[in-house]
Design an enzyme around this catalytic site. Structure first.
Site, PDB file in Angstrom:
ATOM      1  N   HIS A   1      19.163  -6.836 -19.270  1.00 27.90           N
ATOM      2  CA  HIS A   1      19.674  -7.838 -18.335  1.00 27.90           C
ATOM      3  C   HIS A   1      18.934  -7.635 -17.007  1.00 27.90           C
ATOM      4  O   HIS A   1      19.545  -7.340 -15.973  1.00 27.90           O
ATOM      5  CB  HIS A   1      21.192  -7.715 -18.199  1.00 27.90           C
TER       6      HIS A   1
ATOM      7  N   TYR B   1      26.315 -22.928 -17.498  1.00 33.46           N
ATOM      8  CA  TYR B   1      26.961 -23.149 -16.207  1.00 33.46           C
ATOM      9  C   TYR B   1      26.982 -24.621 -15.813  1.00 33.46           C
ATOM     10  O   TYR B   1      27.997 -25.143 -15.390  1.00 33.46           O
ATOM     11  CB  TYR B   1      26.263 -22.325 -15.118  1.00 33.46           C
TER      12      TYR B   1
ATOM     13  N   GLU C   1      28.174 -16.347 -21.704  1.00 31.23           N
ATOM     14  CA  GLU C   1      28.499 -16.467 -20.271  1.00 31.23           C
ATOM     15  C   GLU C   1      28.962 -17.878 -19.978  1.00 31.23           C
ATOM     16  O   GLU C   1      28.386 -18.847 -20.476  1.00 31.23           O
ATOM     17  CB  GLU C   1      27.284 -16.190 -19.370  1.00 31.23           C
TER      18      GLU C   1
ATOM     19  N   ARG D   1      31.365  -7.688 -22.844  1.00 27.93           N
ATOM     20  CA  ARG D   1      29.901  -7.694 -22.920  1.00 27.93           C
ATOM     21  C   ARG D   1      29.339  -7.043 -21.658  1.00 27.93           C
ATOM     22  O   ARG D   1      29.658  -7.466 -20.553  1.00 27.93           O
ATOM     23  CB  ARG D   1      29.395  -9.142 -23.030  1.00 27.93           C
TER      24      ARG D   1
ATOM     25  N   GLU E   1      19.034 -14.174 -21.024  1.00 31.65           N
ATOM     26  CA  GLU E   1      18.347 -15.243 -20.306  1.00 31.65           C
ATOM     27  C   GLU E   1      16.897 -14.911 -19.983  1.00 31.65           C
ATOM     28  O   GLU E   1      16.533 -14.775 -18.805  1.00 31.65           O
ATOM     29  CB  GLU E   1      19.105 -15.591 -19.022  1.00 31.65           C
TER      30      GLU E   1
ATOM     31  N   ASN F   1      24.605 -19.112 -22.855  1.00 28.80           N
ATOM     32  CA  ASN F   1      25.132 -19.002 -21.484  1.00 28.80           C
ATOM     33  C   ASN F   1      25.094 -20.392 -20.885  1.00 28.80           C
ATOM     34  O   ASN F   1      24.055 -21.056 -20.932  1.00 28.80           O
ATOM     35  CB  ASN F   1      24.251 -18.087 -20.632  1.00 28.80           C
TER      36      ASN F   1
HETATM   37  C1  PNW Z   1      23.129 -15.744 -15.056  1.00 29.66           C
HETATM   38  N1  PNW Z   1      19.583 -20.336 -12.398  1.00 29.66           N
HETATM   39  O1  PNW Z   1      22.164 -15.865 -14.071  1.00 29.66           O
HETATM   40  C2  PNW Z   1      23.084 -14.269 -15.336  1.00 29.66           C
HETATM   41  O2  PNW Z   1      23.008 -13.938 -16.682  1.00 29.66           O
HETATM   42  C3  PNW Z   1      24.113 -13.500 -14.590  1.00 29.66           C
HETATM   43  O3  PNW Z   1      23.633 -12.193 -14.388  1.00 29.66           O
HETATM   44  C4  PNW Z   1      24.480 -14.214 -13.311  1.00 29.66           C
HETATM   45  O4  PNW Z   1      25.291 -13.461 -12.472  1.00 29.66           O
HETATM   46  C5  PNW Z   1      25.149 -15.510 -13.717  1.00 29.66           C
HETATM   47  O5  PNW Z   1      24.316 -16.276 -14.573  1.00 29.66           O
HETATM   48  C6  PNW Z   1      25.589 -16.394 -12.572  1.00 29.66           C
HETATM   49  O6  PNW Z   1      24.488 -16.834 -11.835  1.00 29.66           O
HETATM   50  C7  PNW Z   1      21.578 -17.023 -13.695  1.00 29.66           C
HETATM   51  O7  PNW Z   1      18.921 -20.278 -11.364  1.00 29.66           O
HETATM   52  C8  PNW Z   1      20.840 -16.962 -12.541  1.00 29.66           C
HETATM   53  O8  PNW Z   1      19.716 -21.378 -13.058  1.00 29.66           O
HETATM   54  C9  PNW Z   1      20.182 -18.066 -12.100  1.00 29.66           C
HETATM   55  C10 PNW Z   1      20.253 -19.227 -12.854  1.00 29.66           C
HETATM   56  C11 PNW Z   1      20.996 -19.289 -14.026  1.00 29.66           C
HETATM   57  C12 PNW Z   1      21.664 -18.173 -14.434  1.00 29.66           C
END
Ligand code: PNW
Length: 477
Positions: free
Chosen positions: A127, A303, A378, A83, A172, A301
Site C-alpha cells: 500500500h 469513492y 475500500e 484489511r 490501487e 475500491n
Molecule cells: C485510496 N485519487 O487513495 C487509498 O487506497 C487510501 O489509502 C486512501 O486513504 C483513500 O483512498 C482515500 O483517499 C486514493 O486521487 C488516493 O483519485 C487518491 C485517489 C484515489 C484514491
C-alpha cells in the site's frame, strides 16, 4: 411516524465480511522502530511543500503501539474482518535480503490478536510504502523492483500464510504509477509520463510474480486478490469524440491493469493512445503470461465516478479530475481529454456522492470477470467531523453516505453479483497522504493532541449492521 409502512429489511448474506480498511504508513507511526528504514512516503512527506501543513506519518495514530486497543475497538463494534497493509521497510529495510524478525513479529502479533477476537484478517502486501533504497535504484519504472516485490511477498507469505487466508498483492496500482510518477502528487513525486507507464507495467509484473511466490509457500486454500481503484468513467454526451475520450481514460484507469491481470493483454486502444510516449518495448516476452495469474477474488475500491469529454484542444495545467492539483497530468497521452465535476453533493475531498457508480462498477466486473468473487476493499467519505461538548462525534453525513452505498452493494447482489464483503475506509481518522490529517475518513475519531480514540455515530451504526446483517435506517440528523 405512525404512518410508517413496513418495509422489507435490506439483509446481507450471513457469511458476509464486514470490515474496515487501513494502511501501514497512514496509521502505524513508529517509523524508526524495529529496524524500519524510510519508505518513499517518509522521504516525500518530509520534503517541504509535498503534504498539507507538512504533515508526515512519523507518529500517525501510533497504531504500532496501540494495535491491541484498536483491535478491541473493532471487536466491541462487532466487526468480523479487517484489511491492513504490511510496511515493506519493516520486513526488508533495504528492499532486499533476509527478513527482519522484529518486523514480521509485529504483524504476527496483530494477526493473532485479530484471530483471538474472531476478526478475519486480510493483508495488503503493498500500500505505497516502497523502501527508499529501491526508489534510489530506479523504483517502479525499473523491472528489478518487481523481482524484489516477489521476494518480499514470499517472505510474508511464508511467515503468515498459515494464519491469514485473505491476501491482496497491490493496493490501487493506478495511484502508485500515475500519481507517483506522472502527476507527482504522491511519492516519489516524479513527473515523467514514460516513467509512469513503465511503473504501471512493473507493478503488473510485481502482482503476477508476487502471486506465484505466494502460491509456492502458502496453503492452497488461501485466497489471493488485488485491489484496483477501477474508475467508473462517464461521458457528458454520446458524441463519438466524447466516447473516445472515455475509452482513453477507461484504458488508462482500468484496462492498463485489468487487461493484463484478467485477460493477459494490454488493450490495443491503450497501446495506440500512448504510442507517442512509448512503444512498450519494456514489456518482455513472458511478462504477460507471468501477470495473467488466476485470481481467487477481486477487490474494488470506490469513492466517486469520473466524468469526461473531448477537449477542443490540448488541456494544460491542473485538471478537475479530483486527483490533486499538479501542472503534470496523471493521464499520459490524454491531453485532449477534459474532466468535469459530476453534479451533486460532495464530500470534503470534493468527490461527488454517487452510489449508482458503485452498483455500475460491481456489475461491470461481474460481466468482465464472471465467476470471480468480489470484495469492496475500500469505500467511505471524508467529512468535517467535530466533537460535541459532551465528547461525542456525530457524523450523519457519513452514515447517509454509507447507507446509500451499501444499498447499492445490496442491489448489485440482488442483480446477481457475487460480493462477499465490504471494507469501509477507514477504521480511524489517519494520514490522508498529500492531504495530511485534515481529511478525516474514520468511523473512529482521533484527537491528534492525545491520540484518544472515540467511536463516531457512524461507527456505532456500522457495527449494528455488522452484528445483524440488516441495513439500519439513517437516523434523523
Ligand atoms: C485510496 N485519487 O487513495 C487509498 O487506497 C487510501 O489509502 C486512501 O486513504 C483513500 O483512498 C482515500 O483517499 C486514493 O486521487 C488516493 O483519485 C487518491 C485517489 C484515489 C484514491
Amino acid at each position: 411516524p405512525e404512518s410508517a409502512q413496513p418495509v422489507t429489511p435490506v439483509t446481507f448474506p450471513s457469511s458476509f465480511l464486514w470490515g474496515t480498511a487501513t494502511s501501514a504508513y497512514q496509521i502505524e507511526g513508529a517509523v524508526r522502530e524495529g529496524g524500519r528504514t524510510p519508505s518513499i512516503w517518509d522521504t516525500f512527506s518530509h520534503t517541504p511543500g509535498k503534504t498539507a501543513d507538512g504533515d508526515t506519518g512519523d507518529i500517525a495514530v501510533d497504531h504500532y503501539h496501540r494495535y491491541r486497543d484498536d483491535v478491541a475497538l473493532m471487536a466491541d463494534l462487532g466487526l468480523n474482518a479487517y484489511r491492513f497493509s504490511i510496511a515493506w521497510p519493516r520486513v526488508q529495510p533495504t528492499g532486499r535480503g533476509p527478513a527482519v524478525q522484529v518486523g514480521l513479529d509485529f504483524y504476527r502479533r496483530l494477526v493473532d490478536e485479530l484471530l483471538s477476537r474472531g476478526i478475519t484478517p486480510a493483508i495488503t502486501l503493498y500500500h505505497w510504502d516502497l523502501p527508499q533504497e529501491l526508489e534510489d535504484a530506479g523504483g517502479w519504472p525499473e523491472r528489478d523492483t518487481a523481482l524484489r516485490f516477489a521476494e518480499y511477498a514470499q517472505i510474508v507469505g511464508e511467515a503468515l500464510g498459515d494464519r491469514v487466508e485473505h491476501w491482496i498483492t497491490l493496493n490501487e496500482p493506478w495511484c502508485s504509477a500515475f500519481l507517483g510518477y506522472g502527476s507527482g502528487v504522491h511519492a516519489p513525486g516524479r513527473t515523467d509520463p514514460l516513467a509512469s507507464l513503465r511503473a504501471a507495467h512493473h507493478l503488473n509484473l510485481a502482482h503476477g510474480l508476487g502471486i506465484q511466490a505466494l502460491r509456492s509457500v502458502m496453503p492452497a486454500r488461501n485466497s489471493i486478490a488485488v485491489s484496483l481503484n477501477s474508475s467508473v468513467v462517464r461521458t457528458v454526451s454520446q458524441d463519438p469524440a466524447d466516447l473516445a475520450a472515455a475509452q482513453k481514460i477507461d484504458d488508462l484507469a482500468n484496462g492498463v491493469f485489468h487487461g493484463p491481470m484478467l485477460h493477459g493483454a494490454y488493450p490495443a486502444t491503450l497501446l495506440e493512445a500512448t504510442s507517442s510516449i512509448t512503444d512498450w518495448s519494456f514489456v518482455l516476452d513472458d511478462d504477460l503470461r507471468a501477470i495473467h495469474q488466476p485470481l481467487d477474488a477481486l477487490g474494488l475500491n470506490y469513492y466517486t465516478p469520473t466524468l469526461v469529454s473531448a477537449a477542443n484542444g490540448v488541456v494544460k495545467g491542473p485538471r478537475a479530475d479530483g486527483h490533486g492539483a499538479s501542472e503534470y497530468s496523471p493521464w499520459p497521452g490524454a491531453d485532449d481529454v477534459a474532466f468535469h465535476q459530476t453534479p451533486g453533493e460532495r464530500t470534503l475531498m470534493g468527490w461527488t456522492v454517487d452510489p449508482d457508480g458503485l452498483h455500475e462498477l460491481i456489475m461491470r466486473y461481474t460481466r468482465e470477470a464472471p465467476g470471480l468473487p468480489l470484495y469492496i476493499t475500500e469505500n467511505g467519505a471524508a467529512y468535517e467531523d467535530k466533537m460535541d461538548e459532551d465528547g461525542r462525534v456525530h457524523d450523519p453525513e457519513r452514515i447517509a453516505y454509507l447507507h446509500s452505498h451499501l444499498t447499492a452493494v445490496h442491489r448489485a447482489i440482488a442483480d446477481g453479483a457475487d460480493v462477499r464483503g465490504y471494507f469501509l475506509w477507514s477504521l480511524m481518522d489517519n494520514f490522508e497522504w498529500a492531504y495530511g490529517y485534515a481529511k478525516r475518513f474514520g468511523v473512529v475519531h482521533i484527537d491528534y493532541a492525545t491520540l484518544k480514540r472515540t467511536t463516531k455515530s457512524s461507527g456505532h451504526w456500522y457495527g449494528r449492521l455488522a452484528r445483524t446483517g440488516v441495513l439500519p435506517e439513517v437516523p434523523e440528523a
